[in-house]
Structures are given as structure tokens and as C-alpha cells.
Design an enzyme around this catalytic site. Structure first.
Site, PDB file in Angstrom:
ATOM      1  N   ALA A 257       0.832  -1.205   0.000  1.00  0.00           N
ATOM      2  CA  ALA A 257       0.000   0.000   0.000  1.00  0.00           C
ATOM      3  C   ALA A 257       0.868   1.257   0.000  1.00  0.00           C
ATOM      4  O   ALA A 257       1.964   1.246   0.576  1.00  0.00           O
ATOM      5  CB  ALA A 257      -0.921  -0.014   1.208  1.00  0.00           C
ATOM      6  N   PRO A 258       0.425   2.333  -0.666  1.00  0.00           N
ATOM      7  CA  PRO A 258      -0.893   2.553  -1.267  1.00  0.00           C
ATOM      8  C   PRO A 258      -1.087   1.975  -2.662  1.00  0.00           C
ATOM      9  O   PRO A 258      -2.159   2.098  -3.226  1.00  0.00           O
ATOM     10  CB  PRO A 258      -1.000   4.079  -1.314  1.00  0.00           C
ATOM     11  CG  PRO A 258       0.415   4.525  -1.490  1.00  0.00           C
ATOM     12  CD  PRO A 258       1.253   3.562  -0.692  1.00  0.00           C
ATOM     13  N   GLY A 260       1.140   2.126  -5.713  1.00  0.00           N
ATOM     14  CA  GLY A 260       1.743   2.625  -6.950  1.00  0.00           C
ATOM     15  C   GLY A 260       2.590   1.574  -7.644  1.00  0.00           C
ATOM     16  O   GLY A 260       2.497   1.382  -8.864  1.00  0.00           O
ATOM     17  N   CYS A 372      12.333   4.673   0.899  1.00  0.00           N
ATOM     18  CA  CYS A 372      12.307   6.101   0.555  1.00  0.00           C
ATOM     19  C   CYS A 372      13.005   6.885   1.656  1.00  0.00           C
ATOM     20  O   CYS A 372      12.428   7.775   2.274  1.00  0.00           O
ATOM     21  CB  CYS A 372      10.874   6.589   0.342  1.00  0.00           C
ATOM     22  SG  CYS A 372       9.740   6.255   1.702  1.00  0.00           S
TER      23      CYS A 372
END
Length: 445
Positions: A257-258, A260, A372
Site C-alpha cells: 500500500a498505497p 503505486g 524512501c
């Protein structure tokens, strides 16, 4: 206790901004979570779209430049506020952010902050101080902005120290300069990137994403309802591409999730198993996939530390939980909510998840690990440790042509490392990338 009076124009938006900042900075709640909760409140829905946009702009600006705002206030205050005066602090921050960085008339910013303090019995004793400090900020604005060390102040101290040690001071200041600018909107399109860039008034980046300056609500943009594209930072779109041609392959997207990356893999023809710990976030992933008309995805709500697949996969993508310090361009609250001790805890979790995921890949298959984060403990150091403990794996180096020729993003070891100051552009809002790390590993046996 707040008193009920007829609001003067603009007061409701400032009240919401103060409340939201308190939720984030005093209660420690992520901004996205707070805004999701507000969206269900009648009082929030009663605001006009323009007023809701103004609230978001005030909150985002305050968080993005919080160090500068606090420094400006400190210069005009005779003594610090007591710790319990949390709401007064947020009122001052909202007022100062407008005075310093937004095109709001000085008298409006000051009078609305003063009125807001006067509306609450808890903050009313501070009304005169709020008025006086903000007036002083307005008078000294030019001097304040000229003498501030902006790139130092905008970066939380714990990140400044880590980044200077890791990347050097010049690069850390370049990160900070990128973080002060509200970024453009990046889209991943299912097909015809050039065509959609033309329709939406954007451009195609070398990496294949479409980048444009935001104009209106995303759901109202052409192609959204038809499921032709989804919002995804250009850096976040790169790790899934490292799996190569996935058409017809069984691929696991872990911590999905989310969605992409799940959407990327499904659009490329993979048979995707999307696993995430949160059923709520997985529901949003399903909604996103339904809009995108991508159906060949199995979704599983599970804890990766206890879940085991029925059979190994051709490829596994692990977007591990991380500090998200690479996303400060888009999520300015991150640096204020996370601390160095949490990075250490997350690094141990990442190690455990990576160790488990290693057993779910078929011989000859690929495992892509990504975060990230700009913290090497969550990137480069993880892979060094993993390869030392897993002789059955080898690094499959990334080639520049796989990522749109973005050679500076390839490390000496052949991993992917994007930085906030990459993809420079004369228009600052069209420059930059989120900070991402990704390593591609191949299972030998």
C-alpha cells in the site's frame, strides 16, 4: 474552552490550520492521517474548496519552513513560551508563516491570529503577546530573512548531523534547498506518456514519469476517472522497473500500500500478490486498482514476520517500512515526527523482513529491496549486511539505460540512489526527486 462568536472572514481557516499543526507537532500524528480524518468532519466539508486549499497551504508552508518560523519568533520574544502553551505556539507559527512566506496582508495575518487567541480562554491571556510578537515579525521581516541561515534552519538537527556526516555539508544544503520548494506533481501513466503530458500541460521526464505543476484537485484532472494514470513520485516509480519484463510472471509486492508499485507491475502484465500489514491501507490499494482497471492482483493483509507464501515467486519487491526521510519534499512533517532512534529500530525491522523475503524467491529470480530514505542505515548498509549473510544471493547491478539514463543515481556498487537535488530545472518546482534507495539482488540457487 473556546467561546462561540460569529467568525470574521478567514478565522475558520486559521483555526483549522492551528488545530492540524497541533495534531502533527504536539500529538505526533502524520499530516496525511490528520487530513484524512478532517475530510470526514462536517465543519471541514463546509469550507469552500478555496478555503480548504488555503488551510493546506498554511500548514504545509509552516511545516516546510518550521525552523525558519521558530527562529523568527524567537528573535522577537523576550522569553520562551512555557511547554504547556502548545496552542499559543501553533497560533504564533501560523501567523508568522503567513507573514514571512505567504502572500497574506500583514494586518490580516496579525489580526486573525490575535482574534484566534482571544476566542479561547486558555490562550486569551497571551492575546497581547501574540499581537505584539507578530507585529514585530512583520516589521523585521526583511532583516530576519536576510540574516537567517535558511538551509541549516529548515533541516531538523538530527537529520542535519546525519546528512552532513554521510553526504557532506554542501550536499546537505542542496537537499535543504530542494525541501523548501513545494514539488511538482508526478504521474505514472499506463501508456502514451507524451500524449498525456501534452493534455495535462506537463512534460515527460527522462525516467518516463509525467511531471506538471498542480492545477486544481487531482480527481478532477483529465484521465483520473478513466484510470489512465496515478500519482507517484518519479523516484518511487523506478524500483519496480528494476524487475525488468514481468509479463506473465508471479511477482510479490511486499508492504504494497498505497499501491503505486503494484499498479506498475500489474500494468506490465505481472500476476501480482500484494501484501500489506494494514487492512485499511489495503482497502485503499484495492480502490486505486479498481479505478485503474487493473484486476490481476491478489491482495493479502498479513504481517510479513509471520506470513509465508504457498510457493516462491519469480520476483519479489520489498518496499520496506522506513523513516521516509527521502520524502521531505512532499511530506514536510516527516523530519519533525521521526528521530534517530527510530531509524535504528526500523533498520532492524528491515533486516528481518529482507531475510524472510529472501526465502520467497525462486532460484534465478530477482529480489528488489527499496526504501524512501536518505539514511544509509536503511539502504546501503542493509544490502552490505544482507549479502554477507546470504551467499546464495548476488547483486544484479542497475544500468543507466534502465532508469532513463539517470547515471548519477547509480552508486559505485551498482545500486540505485536518488537524491532531492537531482533532475535540476530552471523552474525550482519542476526540479528534484524523492530520496530513494533500491538494490537488485539475484538468487543464485
Amino acid at each position: 474552552m473556546r467561546e462561540e462568536r460569529r467568525d470574521e472572514p478567514g478565522l475558520a481557516t486559521r483555526r483549522f490550520a492551528v488545530d492540524i499543526l497541533g495534531n502533527v507537532l504536539d500529538d505526533g500524528r502524520p499530516l496525511d492521517q490528520v487530513l484524512d480524518h478532517r475530510a470526514s468532519m462536517p465543519a471541514w466539508r463546509a469550507l469552500s474548496p478555496a478555503d480548504r486549499a488555503l488551510v493546506r497551504a498554511i500548514v504545509s508552508t509552516t511545516l516546510r519552513r518550521l525552523g525558519l518560523v521558530d527562529d523568527a519568533l524567537k528573535r522577537q520574544m523576550k522569553r520562551p513560551l512555557p511547554g504547556k502553551a502548545t496552542r499559543v505556539r501553533q497560533i504564533l507559527r501560523v501567523g508568522a508563516a503567513q507573514l514571512l512566506f505567504m502572500e497574506v496582508p500583514d494586518h490580516a495575518a496579525v489580526s486573525l491570529a490575535t482574534e484566534l487567541a482571544d476566542r479561547d480562554r486558555e490562550t486569551r491571556p497571551w492575546k497581547a503577546m501574540v499581537n505584539g510578537v507578530l507585529r514585530a515579525v512583520a516589521r523585521s521581516r526583511d532583516e530576519i530573512l536576510e540574516t537567517q541561515d535558511a538551509t541549516r534552519l529548515v533541516t531538523p538537527l538530527w537529520l542535519w548531523r546525519d546528512w552532513v556526516e554521510t553526504w557532506g555539508e554542501d550536499e546537505t544544503r542542496a537537499f535543504a534547498s530542494a525541501h523548501m520548494v513545494e514539488p511538482a506533481l508526478d504521474l505514472t501513466v499506463k501508456s502514451d506518456a507524451a500524449g498525456w503530458a501534452e493534455r495535462l500541460g506537463g512534460r515527460v521526464l527522462p525516467t518516463g514519469s509525467v511531471r506538471l505543476l498542480p492545477h486544481g484537485a487531482v480527481p478532477e484532472m483529465e484521465g483520473f476517472e478513466a484510470g489512465e494514470w496515478w500519482v507517484q513520485d518519479a523516484a518511487a516509480a523506478l524500483p519496480a522497473r528494476l524487475l525488468g519484463d514481468v509479463a506473465g510472471k508471479e511477482v510479490a509486492d511486499l508492504c504494497a500500500a498505497p499501491g503505486g508499485k503494484t499498479a506498475q507491475l500489474a500494468a506490465a502484465g505481472a500476476k501480482v500478490t500484494a501484501v500489506d500489514l494494514s487492512p485499511h491501507r489495503l482497502d485503499r490499494l484495492k480502490q486505486n486498482l479498481a479505478r485503474l482497471r487493473l484486476s490481476d492482483v491478489a491482495t493479502i493483509a498479513a504481517d510479513l514476520e509471520t506470513w509465508t507464501p504457498k510457493a516462491p515467486f519469480d520476483a519479489v519487491l520489498l518496499d520496506a517500512p522506513c523513516s521516509a526521510t527521502g520524502t521531505l519534499r512532499r511530506n514536510p512533517d516527516v523530519g519533525r515526527l521521526k528521530k534517530s532512534a527510530q531509524v535504528e529500530e526500523l533498520a532492524e525491522l528491515q533486516h528481518r523482513l529482507l531475510d524472510r523475503a529472501a526465502g520467497w524467491v525462486k532460484p534465478g529470480g530477482l529480489l528488489v529491496y527499496c526504501t524512501c530514505s536518505l539514511q544509509t542505515a536503511e539502504g546501503e548498509e542493509q544490502i552490505a549486511r544482507f549479502l554477507a549473510e546470504h551467499p546464495d544471493y548476488e547483486r544484479a547491478p542497475v544500468a543507466a539505460e534502465e532508469i532513463g539514463g539517470l547515471a548519477p543515481a547509480i552508486t559505485a556498487d551498482g545500486d540505485l540512489r536518488t537524491l532531492p537535488d537531482m533532475l535540476p530545472d530552471p523552474e525550482p518546482r519542476l526540479a528534484g526527486l524523492d530520496g530513494f534507495f533500491a538494490a537488485r539482488l539475484r538468487r543464485r540457487t
